[in-house]
Design an enzyme around this catalytic site. Structure first.
Site, short mmCIF file in Angstrom:
data_model
loop_
_atom_site.label_atom_id
_atom_site.label_comp_id
_atom_site.label_asym_id
_atom_site.label_seq_id
_atom_site.Cartn_x
_atom_site.Cartn_y
_atom_site.Cartn_z
N ASN A 71 58.72 48.83 35.55
CA ASN A 71 57.84 47.70 35.89
C ASN A 71 56.66 47.65 34.91
O ASN A 71 56.24 46.58 34.48
CB ASN A 71 57.31 47.83 37.32
CG ASN A 71 58.40 47.59 38.37
OD1 ASN A 71 59.52 48.03 38.21
ND2 ASN A 71 58.05 46.89 39.43
N SER A 113 60.33 43.19 39.39
CA SER A 113 59.55 42.25 40.21
C SER A 113 58.12 42.09 39.69
O SER A 113 57.55 41.00 39.75
CB SER A 113 59.53 42.72 41.66
OG SER A 113 58.98 44.02 41.75
N GLY A 118 59.34 39.77 54.74
CA GLY A 118 58.97 39.65 56.16
C GLY A 118 59.87 38.66 56.89
O GLY A 118 60.33 38.91 58.01
N GLY A 149 56.56 36.34 53.75
CA GLY A 149 57.20 35.95 52.51
C GLY A 149 58.68 36.25 52.63
O GLY A 149 59.24 36.24 53.74
N ALA A 150 59.32 36.55 51.51
CA ALA A 150 60.77 36.78 51.54
C ALA A 150 61.13 38.00 52.40
O ALA A 150 62.00 37.93 53.26
CB ALA A 150 61.29 36.96 50.12
N ASN A 155 60.03 52.69 39.11
CA ASN A 155 59.08 51.56 39.04
C ASN A 155 57.96 51.79 38.04
O ASN A 155 57.54 50.86 37.35
CB ASN A 155 58.44 51.30 40.41
CG ASN A 155 59.39 50.61 41.39
OD1 ASN A 155 59.42 50.95 42.57
ND2 ASN A 155 60.16 49.66 40.92
N GLY A 204 52.84 38.67 57.21
CA GLY A 204 53.11 38.37 55.81
C GLY A 204 54.53 37.91 55.68
O GLY A 204 55.41 38.69 55.34
N LYS A 229 61.38 56.34 44.24
CA LYS A 229 61.39 54.93 43.81
C LYS A 229 60.40 54.73 42.64
O LYS A 229 60.66 53.97 41.71
CB LYS A 229 61.04 54.03 45.00
CG LYS A 229 61.47 52.58 44.79
CD LYS A 229 61.48 51.75 46.06
CE LYS A 229 62.00 50.34 45.77
NZ LYS A 229 61.32 49.30 46.53
#
Lengths: 307, 307
Positions: free
Chosen positions: B188, B251, B7, B4-5, B184, B2, B180
């Site tokens: 979020n 995010s 990884g 993406g940013a 979140n 994966g 966390k």
């Protein structure tokens, strides 16, 4: 007072059989003075009242026997100045408004003994200035704010019945209000908070259906804690009766989408505060109340900006 | 896995100091094979890796010592077929993914003894195929899924530190995940459910600020009930540290607005289910979970339709 769809309909029906009805109007005042009031219905012949006693202020009306209050609860603060010119020693105030806290608001300012309340089960829309369209239902439940029904409660119900409205007297008005909230709190609230969806879409989503039941349980707990016990089975009944309504858009959703004020405090705010005061952890209601409050406030600003 | 940013960034940093890193890629595969991988940073010189071992399937990669899992949790079901070709008897799986349930998901399928997890505190964006922009932070907390840290935990942290990443080992990974989530879950979630607002707008609304605190209390209660007690004062600390962040968009909100999948189950769903299993009435979390689930599902459909 407040001659939107509800006020114009019930006031118009009473005027049509000869009662001396005075209408406090704002937006529709000139049109109604010119063209009268029209009540159309899918169920009965159209009623046209060519001459209507319509006013722009309560000072022009003066003291009356019964004040029917049909303002939106978001304008309740205006009642403090609107009502005094209408009062004589025996004036009765009947609030047809939604949710909780309206009788108490009036009682605090004008005396509890004056106050009656009514719940309207009716589908109406003001389709043009001075033109009300009736789509169905129309029943009204009337009760005293304090104590059981009195002679005046039955007299008022009889007058409404004479005008063709299905009116019944209830001996525990507040329990009736809670029964209505068991439906309004989840369905009106989630229709807004879940992104503008109808009752069929709410019930088709298993998570939201579970949340409807949780909100109903919390509402029943507050009702019971404040002296208005309702059987638990009433929640199932309210859900079952919603299925046949199909893709129904609750009135709060219509207000929200149109950028009109939503009756946040009388539906969610006052219930929530009564739950907190009773020491109940009403987490679902708290979440829904604060989310709807924020969403409707933002929407109102957006809507004003685009006008 | 994966790339993406997240990884690409951590994998790229390890490759840059000579580790034998193989990247599983999808969208960026051809570009990275042609042009390599570029890690830009506001804090350190640009790293350009001209030749990258990039693959379109794990069959081409074959067995490895450590699998770094950086897929979005919404794609977890793909791991069941992606991971087996990478395994030898001693392969360790390290999930860098958000929220709860990822270690358990892997443990169930590939054995608990293989599993490590890590929390990434980093601001990254994939600004173009094969180009990652690093805006700040970068710390990573690494721990074992079962039990305290081992030699391999420290060895992996040391390798990351050697590559310039602030890596620390934690002895209670799950407690770190709950810490966390205390942030979140409310921020979020409310950023989406309250109509697409940032953390400053949430905290500026007294109702939503109260709801943040209520959601944090429920999260702490689930954490404690599942064996991960965190002091109540941690909620205040999490709120206080949010003010200086200003108008920060979580995010999940960025994903929601862009029409990308939101990690609903690993943030709200799994926490909610653990709360219910522990017998706690997590009403605020229930409301937020089901609302966010519905809102993000609808949004995803809308977004797909407009493509």
């Amino acid at each position: 007072m407040g001659s939107g769809a509800i006020g114009s309909y019930y006031g118009g029906k009473l005027a049509a059989i000869g009662h001396d009805v005075h209408f406090l109007m704002r937006a529709d005042l000139e049109t109604v003075r010119d063209q009268g009031l029209t009540l159309r219905s899918t169920e009965s012949p159209t009623i046209h009242l060519p001459i209507v006693q319509a006013y722009g202020s309560t000072n022009e009306i003066g003291p009356v026997d019964i004040v029917l209050i049909a303002l939106k609860t978001t304008s309740n603060s205006a009642l403090e100045t609107l009502i005094p010119p209408l009062l004589h020693a025996g004036t009765t105030l009947v609030t047809l408004q939604n949710g909780l806290g309206n009788e108490a608001f009036l009682a605090e300012r004008f005396g509890a003994e004056r106050i009656m309340g009514a719940l309207c089960f009716v589908c109406l829309n003001r389709v043009a200035p001075g033109v009300i369209e009736h789509y169905g239902l129309g029943a009204i439940s009337i009760g005293e704010f304090k104590g059981p029904s009195q002679e005046r409660t039955h007299a008022f119900a009889a007058a409404l019945r004479e005008s063709g409205i299905e009116a019944n007297v209830v001996d525990d008005l507040m329990t009736e209000r809670w029964r209505k909230l068991v439906w309004n709190i989840p369905f009106n609230g989630l229709s807004i908070a879940a992104g503008g969806i109808d009752t069929a879409q709410i019930l088709a989503d298993p998570g939201l259906e579970q949340l409807v039941r949780g909100l109903m349980r919390e509402t029943l707990a507050i009702a019971a804690a404040t002296g208005h016990p309702i059987p638990d089975s009433f929640a199932d009944f309210q859900i079952e009766r919603t299925y046949p309504m199909g893709p129904y858009k609750p009135s709060s959703l219509l207000d929200y989408v149109a950028g009109r004020p939503v009756e946040v405090e009388s539906i969610w705010g006052e219930s929530y505060r009564q739950g907190v005061a009773a020491g109940i952890d009403v987490g679902r209601l708290e979440a829904l109340y604060f989310l709807v409050k924020k969403l409707t406030a933002v929407r109102l600003v957006e809507s004003r900006c685009s006008n």
